[in-house]
Design a protein around this motif. Structure first.
Motif, short mmCIF file in Angstrom:
data_model
loop_
_atom_site.label_atom_id
_atom_site.label_comp_id
_atom_site.label_asym_id
_atom_site.label_seq_id
_atom_site.Cartn_x
_atom_site.Cartn_y
_atom_site.Cartn_z
N LEU A 187 0.87 -1.18 0.00
CA LEU A 187 0.00 0.00 0.00
C LEU A 187 0.90 1.22 0.00
CD1 LEU A 187 -2.49 -1.11 2.82
CD2 LEU A 187 -2.68 -1.51 0.35
N SER A 188 0.76 2.08 -1.00
CA SER A 188 1.62 3.25 -1.05
C SER A 188 0.80 4.51 -1.29
CB SER A 188 2.71 3.09 -2.12
OG SER A 188 2.15 2.88 -3.38
N PHE A 189 1.39 5.61 -0.87
CA PHE A 189 0.74 6.91 -0.92
C PHE A 189 1.72 7.91 -1.53
CE2 PHE A 189 -0.62 4.38 2.62
CZ PHE A 189 -1.99 4.39 2.49
N HIS A 190 1.25 8.68 -2.51
CA HIS A 190 2.10 9.62 -3.22
C HIS A 190 1.39 10.97 -3.31
CE1 HIS A 190 4.43 6.22 -4.98
NE2 HIS A 190 3.26 5.61 -4.87
N ASP A 191 2.09 12.04 -2.97
CA ASP A 191 1.55 13.36 -3.25
C ASP A 191 2.64 14.41 -3.07
OD1 ASP A 191 1.65 14.60 -0.64
OD2 ASP A 191 -0.16 13.55 -0.09
N GLU B 38 0.04 15.17 2.37
CA GLU B 38 -1.12 14.40 2.82
C GLU B 38 -0.84 12.90 2.83
OE1 GLU B 38 -4.71 15.42 0.76
OE2 GLU B 38 -4.36 17.56 1.03
N SER B 39 0.09 12.47 2.00
CA SER B 39 0.44 11.05 1.97
C SER B 39 1.04 10.60 3.29
CB SER B 39 1.41 10.75 0.83
OG SER B 39 2.63 11.43 1.02
N LEU B 40 1.74 11.51 3.97
CA LEU B 40 2.33 11.16 5.27
C LEU B 40 1.23 10.96 6.31
CD1 LEU B 40 5.38 13.59 5.27
CD2 LEU B 40 5.23 11.27 4.35
N ALA B 41 0.20 11.78 6.25
CA ALA B 41 -0.93 11.63 7.18
C ALA B 41 -1.68 10.34 6.87
CB ALA B 41 -1.87 12.83 7.07
N ALA B 42 -1.87 10.01 5.60
CA ALA B 42 -2.54 8.77 5.23
C ALA B 42 -1.72 7.57 5.72
CB ALA B 42 -2.73 8.70 3.72
N PHE B 43 -0.40 7.64 5.55
CA PHE B 43 0.48 6.58 6.03
C PHE B 43 0.26 6.36 7.53
CE2 PHE B 43 4.34 5.27 8.14
CZ PHE B 43 4.86 4.26 7.34
N GLU B 44 0.21 7.44 8.29
CA GLU B 44 0.03 7.33 9.75
C GLU B 44 -1.32 6.73 10.12
OE1 GLU B 44 2.04 7.75 12.49
OE2 GLU B 44 3.53 7.68 10.90
N GLN B 45 -2.36 7.07 9.39
CA GLN B 45 -3.67 6.48 9.66
C GLN B 45 -3.62 4.97 9.43
OE1 GLN B 45 -6.83 8.48 7.52
NE2 GLN B 45 -5.95 10.47 7.99
N VAL C 225 3.07 -3.96 3.36
CA VAL C 225 4.16 -3.01 3.25
C VAL C 225 3.55 -1.63 2.98
CG1 VAL C 225 6.24 -2.38 1.99
CG2 VAL C 225 5.67 -4.80 2.32
N LEU C 226 3.76 -0.71 3.91
CA LEU C 226 3.27 0.66 3.76
C LEU C 226 4.43 1.55 3.32
CD1 LEU C 226 1.20 1.33 7.01
CD2 LEU C 226 0.33 0.82 4.73
N THR C 227 4.17 2.41 2.35
CA THR C 227 5.18 3.37 1.91
C THR C 227 4.47 4.67 1.57
OG1 THR C 227 6.36 1.53 0.88
CG2 THR C 227 7.13 3.73 0.36
N ALA C 228 5.07 5.78 1.99
CA ALA C 228 4.54 7.11 1.65
C ALA C 228 5.67 7.95 1.07
CB ALA C 228 3.96 7.79 2.88
N PHE C 229 5.34 8.71 0.04
CA PHE C 229 6.27 9.61 -0.61
C PHE C 229 5.66 11.00 -0.60
CE2 PHE C 229 6.61 5.44 -2.54
CZ PHE C 229 7.98 5.20 -2.55
#
Length: 114
Positions: A40-44, A48-55, A92-96
């Protein structure tokens, strides 16, 4: 390999969608190269991707000290990464996110040419 061989991460994804529909939607990756893994990855560019990662980290009960924080792209991109488990799958969580770069000239830290 067949789709049936990806049952573990696909089942985990289905359960996450049912149990946590209110969470931000990630980019999802399931691969026959790692048949037990759900990425699961988050990009922006806004952070906001860092906040989504934390949730997601919180609902997956991944300890804060299990998070790897680094930068890439010459310090321009902040990356958070962590692994946990859910419904038998390795998640696996990843945020960018863009990392603000301080310009020493505009910050008044460089000697100017007169």
């Amino acid at each position: 390999m067949t789709l049936d061989d990806l049952t573990v991460p696909l089942r985990a994804l289905r359960l996450l969608a049912v149990d946590f529909p209110h969470l931000p939607a990630p980019d999802v990756d399931v691969s026959p190269l790692y048949p037990e893994r759900l990425r699961l990855s988050f990009h922006d560019t806004t952070g906001e991707s860092l906040a989504a990662f934390e949730q997601w980290r919180t609902v997956l009960r991944i300890a804060p000290d299990a998070v790897d924080s680094r930068t890439q792209s010459d310090g321009h991109t902040r990356v958070l990464a962590a692994e946990g488990s859910f419904a038998g799958a390795v998640v696996v969580l990843t945020a960018f996110a863009d990392q603000p770069v301080t310009d020493p000239v505009s910050a008044g830290q460089a000697g100017g040419v007169r």
